[in-house]
Design a protein around this motif. Structure first.
Motif, PDB file in Angstrom:
ATOM      1  N   LEU A   1      52.320 -25.139   0.293  1.00  0.00           N
ATOM      2  CA  LEU A   1      51.008 -25.227   1.017  1.00  0.00           C
ATOM      3  C   LEU A   1      50.618 -24.814   2.213  1.00  0.00           C
ATOM      4  O   LEU A   1      49.940 -23.774   2.776  1.00  0.00           O
ATOM      5  CB  LEU A   1      50.309 -26.658   1.106  1.00  0.00           C
ATOM      6  N   ALA A   2      51.833 -24.868   3.374  1.00  0.00           N
ATOM      7  CA  ALA A   2      52.022 -24.531   4.492  1.00  0.00           C
ATOM      8  C   ALA A   2      51.971 -22.992   4.677  1.00  0.00           C
ATOM      9  O   ALA A   2      51.315 -22.278   5.501  1.00  0.00           O
ATOM     10  CB  ALA A   2      53.098 -25.170   5.491  1.00  0.00           C
ATOM     11  N   ASN A   3      52.971 -22.416   3.787  1.00  0.00           N
ATOM     12  CA  ASN A   3      53.031 -21.049   3.508  1.00  0.00           C
ATOM     13  C   ASN A   3      51.732 -20.301   3.317  1.00  0.00           C
ATOM     14  O   ASN A   3      51.385 -19.267   3.764  1.00  0.00           O
ATOM     15  CB  ASN A   3      54.335 -20.536   2.626  1.00  0.00           C
ATOM     16  N   LEU A   4      51.004 -20.824   2.072  1.00  0.00           N
ATOM     17  CA  LEU A   4      49.610 -20.315   1.888  1.00  0.00           C
ATOM     18  C   LEU A   4      48.620 -20.398   2.793  1.00  0.00           C
ATOM     19  O   LEU A   4      47.893 -19.253   3.005  1.00  0.00           O
ATOM     20  CB  LEU A   4      49.398 -21.227   0.450  1.00  0.00           C
ATOM     21  N   VAL A   5      48.455 -21.440   3.614  1.00  0.00           N
ATOM     22  CA  VAL A   5      47.734 -21.450   4.734  1.00  0.00           C
ATOM     23  C   VAL A   5      47.976 -20.258   5.849  1.00  0.00           C
ATOM     24  O   VAL A   5      47.056 -19.530   6.209  1.00  0.00           O
ATOM     25  CB  VAL A   5      47.485 -22.789   5.178  1.00  0.00           C
ATOM     26  N   GLU A   6      49.122 -20.108   6.358  1.00  0.00           N
ATOM     27  CA  GLU A   6      49.534 -19.354   7.024  1.00  0.00           C
ATOM     28  C   GLU A   6      49.329 -17.921   6.793  1.00  0.00           C
ATOM     29  O   GLU A   6      48.880 -17.203   7.551  1.00  0.00           O
ATOM     30  CB  GLU A   6      50.988 -19.553   7.519  1.00  0.00           C
ATOM     31  N   ALA A   7      49.527 -17.569   5.479  1.00  0.00           N
ATOM     32  CA  ALA A   7      49.204 -16.491   4.767  1.00  0.00           C
ATOM     33  C   ALA A   7      47.771 -15.899   4.949  1.00  0.00           C
ATOM     34  O   ALA A   7      47.218 -14.776   5.412  1.00  0.00           O
ATOM     35  CB  ALA A   7      49.503 -16.344   3.537  1.00  0.00           C
ATOM     36  N   ARG A   8      46.963 -17.011   4.716  1.00  0.00           N
ATOM     37  CA  ARG A   8      45.317 -17.122   4.916  1.00  0.00           C
ATOM     38  C   ARG A   8      44.918 -16.720   6.316  1.00  0.00           C
ATOM     39  O   ARG A   8      43.980 -15.809   6.646  1.00  0.00           O
ATOM     40  CB  ARG A   8      44.729 -18.279   4.133  1.00  0.00           C
ATOM     41  N   LEU A   9      45.713 -17.377   7.200  1.00  0.00           N
ATOM     42  CA  LEU A   9      45.351 -17.217   8.739  1.00  0.00           C
ATOM     43  C   LEU A   9      45.776 -15.977   9.347  1.00  0.00           C
ATOM     44  O   LEU A   9      44.997 -15.297  10.053  1.00  0.00           O
ATOM     45  CB  LEU A   9      46.029 -18.245   9.476  1.00  0.00           C
ATOM     46  N   ARG A  10      46.920 -15.648   8.498  1.00  0.00           N
ATOM     47  CA  ARG A  10      47.189 -14.049   8.977  1.00  0.00           C
ATOM     48  C   ARG A  10      46.287 -13.126   8.280  1.00  0.00           C
ATOM     49  O   ARG A  10      45.945 -12.056   9.284  1.00  0.00           O
ATOM     50  CB  ARG A  10      48.660 -13.697   8.589  1.00  0.00           C
ATOM     51  N   GLU A  11      45.685 -13.196   7.212  1.00  0.00           N
ATOM     52  CA  GLU A  11      44.647 -12.620   6.596  1.00  0.00           C
ATOM     53  C   GLU A  11      43.438 -12.580   7.596  1.00  0.00           C
ATOM     54  O   GLU A  11      42.873 -11.441   7.754  1.00  0.00           O
ATOM     55  CB  GLU A  11      44.567 -12.685   5.196  1.00  0.00           C
ATOM     56  N   ALA A  12      42.990 -13.802   8.189  1.00  0.00           N
ATOM     57  CA  ALA A  12      41.829 -13.802   8.967  1.00  0.00           C
ATOM     58  C   ALA A  12      41.799 -12.828  10.210  1.00  0.00           C
ATOM     59  O   ALA A  12      41.177 -12.180  10.337  1.00  0.00           O
ATOM     60  CB  ALA A  12      41.410 -15.111   9.199  1.00  0.00           C
ATOM     61  N   GLU A  13      43.035 -12.582  10.614  1.00  0.00           N
ATOM     62  CA  GLU A  13      43.448 -11.886  11.885  1.00  0.00           C
ATOM     63  C   GLU A  13      43.172 -10.250  11.341  1.00  0.00           C
ATOM     64  O   GLU A  13      42.329  -9.674  12.223  1.00  0.00           O
ATOM     65  CB  GLU A  13      44.743 -11.884  12.216  1.00  0.00           C
TER      66      GLU A  13
END
Length: 193
Positions: free
Chosen positions: A56-68
């Motif tokens: 879950l943490a990896n998935l959220v981090e990937a979404r946050l980087r995608e937001a950038e």
């Protein structure tokens, strides 16, 4: 995990909010399990929970980087010049792509929703870093656009105002509504002058 991984970027703020609330719920449930039950992290349920929490943490981090990336695409900066004398300037000659802006809003809404559970979810460092970088990028972008409007370098002041409103919407999700309102007031003042 499937619900968060399958976040529809074209779903708008409602989809981002729903995915963020799912992450918050999962994080709260895992926290309660870890607090109330003594689990061995190496075997059985404990091992499975640790693995899912990390996924879950990896998935959220990937979404946050995608937001950038999507924010950078929605409010584009172009670099000009050669060698060491490169200068970045906002790209104000083409209207923003509504699809990219919508996707960025979806992910920023998601990031806004997960801010309270980031500590327990194991992605607080990435969340804080991304939010800080996005805030700095929006601040820089707003100052550059306002400078172009004041000096008359903006090809179309109405287009510049539209970009400033997009930046204000983003800043409202990154920081708060007061920050967004401040950008809107500054934009209106600069464009009317």
């Amino acid at each position: 995990l499937k619900a968060v991984g399958g976040l529809d970027l074209d779903g708008g703020p409602k989809a981002g909010r729903a995915a963020g609330q799912t992450v918050a719920l999962i994080t709260q449930q895992v926290f309660e399990l870890e607090t109330c039950i003594e689990l061995n992290r190496e075997t059985g349920w404990g091992h499975r929970i640790v693995g899912q929490k990390q996924a879950l943490a990896n998935l959220v981090e990937a979404r946050l980087r995608e937001a950038e990336k999507l924010v950078a695409a929605a409010v584009p900066i172009q670099t000009s010049g050669f060698s060491r004398m490169r200068r970045s300037a906002p790209k104000l000659d083409v209207a923003a792509d509504p699809k990219v802006v919508g996707r960025a809003v979806t992910l920023l809404t998601f990031a806004h929703e997960v801010r309270h559970c980031a500590g327990h979810g194991g992605f607080s460092a990435t969340h804080a870093k991304v939010v800080e970088q996005l805030g700095a990028a929006i601040d820089h972008y707003v100052e550059e656009v306002l400078d172009h409007v004041r000096t008359g370098d903006a090809p179309d002041p109405a287009l510049a105002l539209a970009f400033l409103n997009i930046a204000a919407d983003f800043d409202g999700l990154i920081r708060d509504a007061r920050a967004a309102e401040l950008i809107r007031r500054r934009a209106t003042t600069a464009c009317l002058a």
